[in-house]
Scaffold this motif. Structure first.
Motif, mmCIF file in Angstrom:
data_model
loop_
_atom_site.group_PDB
_atom_site.id
_atom_site.type_symbol
_atom_site.label_atom_id
_atom_site.label_comp_id
_atom_site.label_asym_id
_atom_site.label_seq_id
_atom_site.Cartn_x
_atom_site.Cartn_y
_atom_site.Cartn_z
ATOM 1 N N TRP A 139 0.835 -1.194 0.000
ATOM 2 C CA TRP A 139 0.000 0.000 0.000
ATOM 3 C C TRP A 139 0.875 1.251 0.000
ATOM 4 O O TRP A 139 1.770 1.401 0.831
ATOM 5 C CB TRP A 139 -0.914 0.020 1.225
ATOM 6 C CG TRP A 139 -1.670 1.299 1.379
ATOM 7 C CD1 TRP A 139 -1.420 2.304 2.260
ATOM 8 C CD2 TRP A 139 -2.795 1.722 0.597
ATOM 9 N NE1 TRP A 139 -2.322 3.330 2.096
ATOM 10 C CE2 TRP A 139 -3.176 3.003 1.072
ATOM 11 C CE3 TRP A 139 -3.507 1.152 -0.449
ATOM 12 C CZ2 TRP A 139 -4.240 3.711 0.530
ATOM 13 C CZ3 TRP A 139 -4.569 1.858 -0.989
ATOM 14 C CH2 TRP A 139 -4.929 3.111 -0.509
ATOM 15 N N LYS B 36 -9.180 2.610 2.892
ATOM 16 C CA LYS B 36 -8.751 1.779 1.761
ATOM 17 C C LYS B 36 -7.610 0.857 2.159
ATOM 18 O O LYS B 36 -7.563 -0.308 1.751
ATOM 19 C CB LYS B 36 -8.350 2.672 0.587
ATOM 20 C CG LYS B 36 -9.507 3.456 -0.021
ATOM 21 C CD LYS B 36 -9.126 4.190 -1.289
ATOM 22 C CE LYS B 36 -8.183 5.336 -1.053
ATOM 23 N NZ LYS B 36 -8.789 6.436 -0.274
ATOM 24 N N GLU C 118 -9.035 -1.997 4.241
ATOM 25 C CA GLU C 118 -9.794 -2.929 3.393
ATOM 26 C C GLU C 118 -8.851 -3.781 2.542
ATOM 27 O O GLU C 118 -9.125 -4.964 2.295
ATOM 28 C CB GLU C 118 -10.759 -2.154 2.492
ATOM 29 C CG GLU C 118 -11.914 -1.494 3.233
ATOM 30 C CD GLU C 118 -12.963 -2.487 3.702
ATOM 31 O OE1 GLU C 118 -12.879 -3.682 3.323
ATOM 32 O OE2 GLU C 118 -13.874 -2.079 4.441
ATOM 33 N N LEU C 119 -7.751 -3.207 2.088
ATOM 34 C CA LEU C 119 -6.780 -3.981 1.313
ATOM 35 C C LEU C 119 -6.158 -5.076 2.184
ATOM 36 O O LEU C 119 -5.977 -6.213 1.728
ATOM 37 C CB LEU C 119 -5.691 -3.059 0.767
ATOM 38 C CG LEU C 119 -4.668 -3.722 -0.152
ATOM 39 C CD1 LEU C 119 -5.318 -4.142 -1.472
ATOM 40 C CD2 LEU C 119 -3.492 -2.777 -0.419
ATOM 41 N N LEU D 255 -8.608 -7.843 2.513
ATOM 42 C CA LEU D 255 -8.634 -8.667 1.305
ATOM 43 C C LEU D 255 -7.463 -9.644 1.310
ATOM 44 O O LEU D 255 -7.631 -10.838 0.995
ATOM 45 C CB LEU D 255 -8.569 -7.786 0.059
ATOM 46 C CG LEU D 255 -8.376 -8.531 -1.274
ATOM 47 C CD1 LEU D 255 -9.588 -9.414 -1.574
ATOM 48 C CD2 LEU D 255 -8.122 -7.549 -2.412
ATOM 49 N N ARG E 113 -8.200 -12.534 3.505
ATOM 50 C CA ARG E 113 -9.154 -13.475 2.903
ATOM 51 C C ARG E 113 -8.492 -14.340 1.838
ATOM 52 O O ARG E 113 -8.814 -15.530 1.694
ATOM 53 C CB ARG E 113 -10.340 -12.719 2.302
ATOM 54 C CG ARG E 113 -11.225 -12.027 3.317
ATOM 55 C CD ARG E 113 -12.555 -11.604 2.725
ATOM 56 N NE ARG E 113 -12.419 -10.607 1.666
ATOM 57 C CZ ARG E 113 -12.379 -9.299 1.866
ATOM 58 N NH1 ARG E 113 -12.407 -8.820 3.117
ATOM 59 N NH2 ARG E 113 -12.288 -8.455 0.854
ATOM 60 N N CYS F 211 0.409 -8.560 2.986
ATOM 61 C CA CYS F 211 0.090 -7.145 2.777
ATOM 62 C C CYS F 211 1.093 -6.302 3.550
ATOM 63 O O CYS F 211 1.446 -6.625 4.688
ATOM 64 C CB CYS F 211 -1.327 -6.830 3.241
ATOM 65 S SG CYS F 211 -1.880 -5.143 2.850
ATOM 66 N N ILE G 100 -14.797 0.914 -2.920
ATOM 67 C CA ILE G 100 -13.893 -0.078 -2.331
ATOM 68 C C ILE G 100 -14.023 -1.411 -3.056
ATOM 69 O O ILE G 100 -13.016 -2.085 -3.340
ATOM 70 C CB ILE G 100 -14.188 -0.260 -0.832
ATOM 71 C CG1 ILE G 100 -13.907 1.032 -0.044
ATOM 72 C CG2 ILE G 100 -13.390 -1.433 -0.265
ATOM 73 C CD1 ILE G 100 -12.458 1.401 0.062
ATOM 74 N N LEU H 134 -10.881 -3.408 -4.712
ATOM 75 C CA LEU H 134 -10.481 -4.744 -4.261
ATOM 76 C C LEU H 134 -10.576 -5.763 -5.389
ATOM 77 O O LEU H 134 -9.737 -6.674 -5.482
ATOM 78 C CB LEU H 134 -11.347 -5.183 -3.075
ATOM 79 C CG LEU H 134 -11.240 -4.315 -1.813
ATOM 80 C CD1 LEU H 134 -12.037 -4.946 -0.678
ATOM 81 C CD2 LEU H 134 -9.785 -4.097 -1.401
ATOM 82 N N GLU H 135 -11.562 -5.608 -6.249
ATOM 83 C CA GLU H 135 -11.666 -6.511 -7.392
ATOM 84 C C GLU H 135 -10.445 -6.379 -8.293
ATOM 85 O O GLU H 135 -9.876 -7.385 -8.764
ATOM 86 C CB GLU H 135 -12.935 -6.213 -8.183
ATOM 87 C CG GLU H 135 -13.126 -7.118 -9.398
ATOM 88 C CD GLU H 135 -14.369 -6.781 -10.198
ATOM 89 O OE1 GLU H 135 -14.684 -7.536 -11.143
ATOM 90 O OE2 GLU H 135 -15.031 -5.763 -9.904
ATOM 91 N N ALA I 294 -7.455 -5.271 -7.398
ATOM 92 C CA ALA I 294 -6.276 -5.776 -6.678
ATOM 93 C C ALA I 294 -6.241 -7.303 -6.688
ATOM 94 O O ALA I 294 -5.175 -7.901 -6.920
ATOM 95 C CB ALA I 294 -6.293 -5.248 -5.244
ATOM 96 N N GLU I 295 -7.376 -7.941 -6.471
ATOM 97 C CA GLU I 295 -7.403 -9.407 -6.458
ATOM 98 C C GLU I 295 -7.067 -9.978 -7.835
ATOM 99 O O GLU I 295 -6.324 -10.960 -7.943
ATOM 100 C CB GLU I 295 -8.769 -9.906 -6.003
ATOM 101 C CG GLU I 295 -8.857 -11.425 -5.975
ATOM 102 C CD GLU I 295 -10.154 -11.963 -5.389
ATOM 103 O OE1 GLU I 295 -10.377 -13.185 -5.478
ATOM 104 O OE2 GLU I 295 -10.940 -11.171 -4.844
#
Length: 272
Positions: A43, A55, A58-59, A62, A65, A70, A258, A262-263, A265-266
Motif C-alpha cells: 500500500w 482503503k 480494506e486492502l 482482502l 481473505r 500485505c 472499495i 479490491l476486485e 487488486a485481487e
C-alpha cells in the motif's frame, strides 16, 4: 519495538537514511499463509494520509481473505513514522517506499508484489517501478492506481498558484491551503515543488512491464479525471484498464468504490 497507532495498527520500525537524515519508518507486515503463491500487496498512501485509512484497512482485509501478504507503512512525517512532514519530498518518500519493499521481500519471503497507490501514492508507485526495473529479487505483478496524481506539483499546483502563494514560497519556503479532509491545512513547500520537477513521469512513454488498473472518480475535485486519461495515454505500451466512476470523489472510499478497488487488486494478485 512494536507500536500501535490510534486505530490499533501494530507496526514495527525500520531506519531509512543515515546520520542527520535518518528517520524511523513505521511498517505493518501481514505475512501470507503457508504455501500461498499469490502476489502480496504493498500500500502506497496519499499526501498526508496514513496506513490506518479505510482503503488501506480494506486492502489488508482482502489479503487476509486471500491468504496473501500485505505491507502498509507511513511515510516520514505521516502517521506514527518519524521525521518532519515539511522535510518530505517525492524523492524522500520514494526512498522510504523502496526500503520498505526490500524489507518486506526479505521478511515475508515473497518477491511478487502488487503496488496499490492512492493519489500521490500512484505517482510514487510509477517512480518505484522505474527504480526497480532490472533489479533482481522484486517481481511487480501489477499496479492499482486510485485517483493517481503523478506530477501533481508541476501539473496541478504550480499552474494554479496565486500571487500570495508564490510570495509565501519565496519568502517562507512554503504556503498553506485549507483542505476539506481535516482541520489542519495542507502545507506545500518549495523543496517539494522543486523536487517534484525532478521526478516527473508524464514526459514520455511510461513502461511498467506489468498490468495497470486505474480507478478515477469523475467528480474528483482534486485530480481531474482528464489527468487519469492523460496518464493512460503515457502508458500506451502496457496492459492498462481505466475505470471511470461517474459520481466518484477523490477518496473513492464508499463501499461501492472499495469493491471496485479490491476486485482490481485481487485480479492482479491472481494474475488473471
Amino acid at each position: 519495538m512494536t507500536m500501535a497507532n490510534g486505530n490499533g495498527v501494530a507496526a514495527d520500525f525500520i531506519t531509512v537514511g543515515e546520520g542527520n537524515d535518518a528517520r524511523r519508518i513505521a511498517v505493518a507486515l501481514q505475512p501470507p499463509a503457508a504455501g500461498n503463491t499469490l502476489a502480496h500487496f504493498v500500500w502506497l498512501g496519499g499526501y498526508r494520509s496514513d496506513m490506518s485509512g479505510t482503503k488501506a484497512i480494506e486492502l489488508a482485509a482482502l489479503a487476509a481473505r486471500l491468504g496473501t501478504g500485505c505491507v502498509r507503512f507511513d511515510y516520514s512525517g505521516h502517521g506514527i513514522s518519524g521525521g518532519a512532514f515539511v522535510d518530505g519530498t517525492i524523492s524522500r518518500w520514494l526512498e522510504e517506499s523502496l526500503a520498505v519493499i526490500d524489507h518486506a521481500a526479505s521478511t515475508l519471503g515473497s518477491s511478487r508484489i502488487v503496488l496499490v497507490g492512492s493519489s500521490m501514492g500512484g505517482w510514487i508507485a510509477l517512480r518505484a517501478v522505474a527504480e526497480l526495473a532490472g533489479r533482481s529479487g522484486i517481481d511487480i505483478a501489477g499496479l492499482v492506481l486510485i485517483a493517481p496524481a503523478p506530477d501533481f506539483t508541476s501539473e496541478l499546483i504550480e499552474p494554479n498558484l496565486t500571487e500570495t502563494e508564490r510570495a509565501a514560497l519565496a519568502e517562507r519556503g512554503q504556503f498553506e491551503e485549507p483542505t476539506p479532509y481535516g482541520p489542519d491545512p495542507n502545507i506545500y513547500t518549495l523543496k517539494l515543488i522543486e523536487d517534484g520537477r525532478a521526478n516527473r513521469v508524464l514526459t514520455g512513454a511510461i513502461e511498467t512491464g506489468c498490468p495497470v488498473h486505474i480507478l478515477q472518480g469523475m467528480a474528483d475535485p482534486d485530480v481531474p479525471y482528464a489527468h487519469a486519461v492523460r496518464l493512460m495515454e503515457h502508458l500506451s505500451g502496457d496492459d492498462v484498464v481505466l475505470t471511470l466512476i461517474r459520481d466518484g470523489d477523490h477518496r473513492l472510499s464508499r463501499p461501492q468504490d472499495i469493491a471496485k478497488i479490491l476486485e482490481a487488486a485481487e485480479t492482479l494478485a491472481r494474475g488473471t
